[in-house]
Design an enzyme around this catalytic site. Structure first.
Site, mmCIF file in Angstrom:
data_model
loop_
_atom_site.group_PDB
_atom_site.id
_atom_site.type_symbol
_atom_site.label_atom_id
_atom_site.label_comp_id
_atom_site.label_asym_id
_atom_site.label_seq_id
_atom_site.Cartn_x
_atom_site.Cartn_y
_atom_site.Cartn_z
ATOM 1 N N HIS A 222 0.801 -1.213 0.000
ATOM 2 C CA HIS A 222 0.000 0.000 0.000
ATOM 3 C C HIS A 222 0.841 1.274 0.000
ATOM 4 O O HIS A 222 0.516 2.214 -0.740
ATOM 5 C CB HIS A 222 -0.996 0.033 1.157
ATOM 6 C CG HIS A 222 -2.039 1.098 0.945
ATOM 7 N ND1 HIS A 222 -3.092 0.951 0.076
ATOM 8 C CD2 HIS A 222 -2.151 2.350 1.443
ATOM 9 C CE1 HIS A 222 -3.816 2.053 0.053
ATOM 10 N NE2 HIS A 222 -3.270 2.914 0.868
ATOM 11 N N TYR A 226 1.471 5.336 -2.596
ATOM 12 C CA TYR A 226 1.848 6.723 -2.294
ATOM 13 C C TYR A 226 3.211 7.064 -2.858
ATOM 14 O O TYR A 226 3.478 8.227 -3.192
ATOM 15 C CB TYR A 226 1.775 6.958 -0.782
ATOM 16 C CG TYR A 226 0.361 6.782 -0.304
ATOM 17 C CD1 TYR A 226 -0.598 7.746 -0.579
ATOM 18 C CD2 TYR A 226 -0.042 5.615 0.342
ATOM 19 C CE1 TYR A 226 -1.909 7.562 -0.205
ATOM 20 C CE2 TYR A 226 -1.357 5.423 0.712
ATOM 21 C CZ TYR A 226 -2.291 6.397 0.442
ATOM 22 O OH TYR A 226 -3.601 6.213 0.790
ATOM 23 N N HIS A 373 -10.258 0.424 -10.045
ATOM 24 C CA HIS A 373 -9.749 1.466 -9.136
ATOM 25 C C HIS A 373 -8.266 1.703 -9.389
ATOM 26 O O HIS A 373 -7.797 2.848 -9.451
ATOM 27 C CB HIS A 373 -9.973 1.033 -7.694
ATOM 28 C CG HIS A 373 -9.229 1.849 -6.686
ATOM 29 N ND1 HIS A 373 -9.586 3.146 -6.367
ATOM 30 C CD2 HIS A 373 -8.125 1.566 -5.938
ATOM 31 C CE1 HIS A 373 -8.749 3.628 -5.459
ATOM 32 N NE2 HIS A 373 -7.854 2.687 -5.191
ATOM 33 N N PHE A 374 -7.528 0.633 -9.556
ATOM 34 C CA PHE A 374 -6.095 0.701 -9.815
ATOM 35 C C PHE A 374 -5.809 1.502 -11.087
ATOM 36 O O PHE A 374 -4.857 2.278 -11.160
ATOM 37 C CB PHE A 374 -5.597 -0.739 -9.956
ATOM 38 C CG PHE A 374 -4.132 -0.919 -9.751
ATOM 39 C CD1 PHE A 374 -3.550 -0.673 -8.521
ATOM 40 C CD2 PHE A 374 -3.328 -1.382 -10.782
ATOM 41 C CE1 PHE A 374 -2.186 -0.867 -8.331
ATOM 42 C CE2 PHE A 374 -1.977 -1.582 -10.593
ATOM 43 C CZ PHE A 374 -1.406 -1.317 -9.364
ATOM 44 N N HIS A 375 -6.674 1.312 -12.106
ATOM 45 C CA HIS A 375 -6.473 2.033 -13.362
ATOM 46 C C HIS A 375 -6.866 3.502 -13.258
ATOM 47 O O HIS A 375 -6.391 4.316 -14.059
ATOM 48 C CB HIS A 375 -7.255 1.338 -14.484
ATOM 49 C CG HIS A 375 -6.577 0.123 -15.020
ATOM 50 N ND1 HIS A 375 -6.592 -1.087 -14.368
ATOM 51 C CD2 HIS A 375 -5.820 -0.079 -16.145
ATOM 52 C CE1 HIS A 375 -5.894 -1.979 -15.067
ATOM 53 N NE2 HIS A 375 -5.419 -1.397 -16.127
ATOM 54 N N ARG A 438 -11.363 -10.635 -10.513
ATOM 55 C CA ARG A 438 -10.138 -10.075 -11.060
ATOM 56 C C ARG A 438 -9.159 -11.208 -11.354
ATOM 57 O O ARG A 438 -9.369 -12.343 -10.927
ATOM 58 C CB ARG A 438 -9.516 -9.089 -10.060
ATOM 59 C CG ARG A 438 -9.121 -9.718 -8.741
ATOM 60 C CD ARG A 438 -8.681 -8.715 -7.703
ATOM 61 N NE ARG A 438 -7.513 -7.946 -8.096
ATOM 62 C CZ ARG A 438 -6.719 -7.300 -7.238
ATOM 63 N NH1 ARG A 438 -6.980 -7.316 -5.944
ATOM 64 N NH2 ARG A 438 -5.680 -6.624 -7.657
ATOM 65 N N ARG A 439 -8.117 -10.895 -12.088
ATOM 66 C CA ARG A 439 -7.027 -11.831 -12.398
ATOM 67 C C ARG A 439 -7.486 -13.035 -13.230
ATOM 68 O O ARG A 439 -6.766 -14.023 -13.310
ATOM 69 C CB ARG A 439 -6.357 -12.368 -11.124
ATOM 70 C CG ARG A 439 -5.847 -11.329 -10.144
ATOM 71 C CD ARG A 439 -5.074 -12.009 -9.038
ATOM 72 N NE ARG A 439 -4.555 -11.080 -8.045
ATOM 73 C CZ ARG A 439 -5.120 -10.857 -6.859
ATOM 74 N NH1 ARG A 439 -6.235 -11.494 -6.540
ATOM 75 N NH2 ARG A 439 -4.583 -10.007 -6.003
#
Length: 553
Positions: A222, A226, A373-375, A438-439
Site C-alpha cells: 500500500h 503513495y 480502481h487501480f487504473h 479479477r485476475r
C-alpha cells in the site's frame, strides 16, 4: 525562497534521460500486454505461440506497476534534486550505479516472466512459485532504488551543511519524504523475498508461512501507491503554479501534507487483508482508521491547488465566481494533462474509501472493481501527471523546445487517454459490482450463469484497451520527437516560488528525527502485536516463517 535553481549539466541530463528511456520502453511493452489481456477476456481472441494469459498478466503488472513507475520516479526526483540542491561527482556516480543495478534486476525478472517461468502475477503470492532469478531480479531492483534513496538523502544533507539556518527547498524536501516512505516500506518486501521466497525457490526449504509473506508484502504494497502518487503531488504543488503564472499557496501546508503521508501511508497494509483469517479484527479495524486518515493530506492538497488556481486568476484580473477557472491555460498540455489527472483522482479517491471500508470492501473484494480502481489511480491520475511532466522535462534534458505541434498532439493524446480509461475503468467498476472476478481470463468462467452478464463489460474493456494503446503509441511518438526532432532551444524547468511576504515555515516541519520517530512508533504499534500473533498461531510444529504449502494451503 524555495531554493537556488541550479542548472543541469550534460552528464546530469544524460543520466536522467536513461531513466526516461526505460520508462517509455516499459510503457510500450506493458501497454501491449494490457491490450492483449482485454482481448483475451472477450473470449474471441486466443494468444499466439503458446503464450499463457497469466504470463502476459504478470508482464503487464510488473512492468507498468513496478518498472515504469520506479524508473520514472527515481529519474524525475534526481532531476528535482539536481535543480534545487545540486549533485557532486561522487553522487552522480552512485546515481548511475542505482540505474544499472535496477536495470540488471529488471532484465533478470522480465526474462523469467517472458520465458514462462514466473507466472506469479504482480503480487507473486505463494504457493505460486517463480524461478529463483525472478526473485533475485526483484531484489536488485529494490537495492538499486535504495542506492537512489541514499544519494537523495546525501544531496539534501550536503545542501543543509552549506546553508545552515535555511529551510530545505520544497521540492527537495518532498523527494526525501517520498524516498523515506519507499525505504521504510520496501523493508517488508525485501524481508519476504530474501527470507522466504528465495530459499523456497532454491529448494533449500519446503515450507513458508503464507500469512507472514502476504503481511510483509502488503506492508510494502500500500505505501507503494503513495510512492507513485507523491511525485504527482510534487508536480502539482511545486511545478504547476509556475506553469499557470502563479505562486505556491502555502509552503507550510505542502510540507505538512507530505509529512502526513509519511505517517499514515505505511501502517495500513491490513486493509488489503480484511478477509484473511489469522489477523485479529481489532488490528484490521485500527489500520482501516489509519487508512482513512490518509484522506486528510489529499483534501489539503485539493484545497491548496484550487486556492492557487483562484488566487492566480484573480491576480490576473479575472472576475466573477468562476472567471479564474475559465481562464486557466487549458491549451497548455503541461497544465491540461496533470489537471485531468487531478480530476480523475476524485472518483479514484472515492473508490479507495470503498476498498478500505471494513464493510463495503466485502462487496468488491477480489472483483475486477479493484482493478478498475487501480487504473483510475495509477493509470490515470499518476500516469497523466507523469506525461504532463514529460512535456517539459524531456525537452529540458535534450536541449529542445516544446513546440506547438507537440503541444497540440499532447492535448489529443490526453483526451484519447481519458476516453480509453472511461471505457476501461468504467467497465471494470460495473463488472466488479456484478461480481466479475479479477485476475481471471474469460475461459475461467465461460459457460457460467454470470458470464453472459459480464461479457458486455468485457467488450467495454477491450474497446478501452484498444483506445489506450493508441494513446500509448501517440505518447511514444511524442517522446521520440521531443528527444530527437523538436527544435533546439532552451526549455524552462518550471519551479514555483512563494509569494512575497509569505508566512515563514515553522521549523518543526523540518524536524526529521521527530517525524521519522512518530512514523516508526505508528508502524510498531500497528504491526508488532498482530505479527507476533501470526507467528505464534501458525500450525503446530511449523517454523516461524513457514508451514508446508505443497498441498495448496
Amino acid at each position: 525562497m524555495i531554493g537556488d535553481k541550479l542548472s543541469l549539466k550534460k552528464q546530469d541530463s544524460s543520466m536522467v534521460m536513461a531513466f526516461m528511456w526505460v520508462t517509455f520502453i516499459s510503457l510500450l511493452v506493458g501497454g501491449l500486454m494490457g491490450l492483449l489481456q482485454t482481448l483475451v477476456r472477450t473470449g474471441k481472441f486466443n494468444l499466439p505461440f503458446g503464450i499463457g494469459y497469466y504470463q502476459i498478466l504478470t508482464v503487464h503488472g510488473v512492468v507498468l506497476g513496478l518498472v515504469l513507475t520506479t524508473f520514472f520516479i527515481v529519474g524525475f526526483q534526481f532531476a528535482l534534486m539536481i535543480k534545487t540542491v545540486g549533485i557532486t561527482t561522487a553522487q552522480r556516480k552512485w546515481a548511475w550505479a542505482s540505474f544499472w543495478v535496477m536495470l540488471i534486476g529488471t532484465v533478470a525478472s522480465a526474462t523469467m516472466i517472458l520465458l514462462g517461468k514466473a507466472n506469479v502475477l504482480y503480487t507473486f503470492y505463494a504457493p505460486l512459485k517463480a524461478h529463483p532469478i525472478f526473485y533475485f531480479g526483484l531484489t536488485f531492483v529494490v537495492v538499486g532504488s535504495w542506492i537512489a534513496c541514499f544519494v537523495n538523502f546525501n544531496q539534501l544533507f550536503k545542501w543543509k551543511k552549506k546553508n545552515p539556518g535555511k529551510h530545505s527547498p520544497l521540492l527537495a524536501f518532498m523527494v526525501v519524504i517520498n524516498m523515506l516512505i519507499w525505504l521504510i516500506s520496501t523493508l517488508g518486501v525485501a524481508a519476504t523475498v530474501l527470507l522466504q521466497f528465495i530459499p523456497w525457490s532454491l529448494g533449500l526449504v519446503d515450507s513458508m508461512n503464507i500469512l507472514v509473506s502476504r503481511t510483509l508484502f502488503w506492508y510494502f504494497g500500500h505505501p507503494l501507491v503513495y510512492f507513485w502518487l507523491l511525485p504527482a503531488y510534487m508536480a502539482w504543488y511545486g511545478i504547476l503554479p509556475k506553469i499557470i503564472g502563479g505562486k505556491i499557496f502555502s509552503d507550510s501546508l505542502a510540507r505538512l501534507a507530505f509529512l502526513l503521508f509519511l505517517l499514515f501511508s505505511i501502517p495500513v497494509g491490513f486493509h488489503h487483508q480484511l478477509l484473511e483469517p489469522g489477523i485479529d479484527p481489532f488490528w484490521k479495524y485500527l489500520q482501516v482508521v489509519l487508512t482513512f486518515a490518509v484522506v486528510i493530506p489529499s483534501l489539503l492538497t485539493a484545497f491548496s491547488m484550487f486556492a492557487t488556481f483562484e488566487i492566480t486568476g484573480r491576480q490576473k484580473g479575472y472576475t466573477g465566481l468562476f472567471g479564474w477557472f475559465k481562464n486557466l491555460p487549458w491549451k497548455d498540455v503541461r497544465f491540461f494533462a496533470p489537471f485531468m489527472g487531478m480530476v480523475a483522482f476524485i472518483p479514484a479517491g472515492a473508490g479507495g474509501l470503498i476498498n478500505a471500508s471494513y464493510q463495503l470492501n466485502q462487496v468488491v473484494h477480489n472483483t475486477i472493481w479493484v482493478t478498475g480502481h487501480f487504473h483510475l489511480t495509477l493509470a490515470t491520475t499518476v500516469i497523466l501527471t507523469f506525461f504532463g511532466i514529460s512535456y517539459w522535462l524531456v525537452p529540458v534534458l535534450t536541449g529542445r523546445k516544446l513546440n506547438k505541434k507537440i503541444n497540440n498532439l499532447g492535448m489529443i493524446q490526453t483526451v484519447v487517454w481519458l476516453i480509453g480509461m472511461l471505457f476501461m475503468s468504467g467497465s471494470m467498476h460495473i463488472a466488479g459490482l456484478l461480481g466479475a472476478p479479477r485476475r481471471s481470463a474469460f475461459s475461467n468462467y465461460q459457460g457460467s450463469e454470470q458470464a453472459a452478464e459480464w461479457i458486455g463489460y468485457q467488450y467495454g474493456q477491450a474497446i478501452g484497451g484498444s483506445i489506450l494503446f493508441i494513446g500509448i503509441l501517440l505518447m511514444l511518438y511524442i517522446f521520440i520527437y521531443m528527444a530527437f526532432l523538436a527544435p533546439k532551444g532552451v526549455e524552462e524547468f518550471p519551479i514555483a516560488e512563494l509569494p512575497t511576504g509569505a508566512e515563514p515555515t515553522p521549523w518543526v516541519l523540518e524536524n526529521w528525527k521527530l517525524w521519522v520517530g512518530i512514523a516508526v512508533v505508528l508502524i510498531l504499534f500497528a504491526y508488532t502485536v498482530p505479527f507476533i500473533d501470526i507467528i505464534q498461531n501458525s500450525p503446530p510444529g511449523s517454523p516461524p516463517f513457514g508451514w508446508p504449502i505443497g498441498n495448496g494451503s
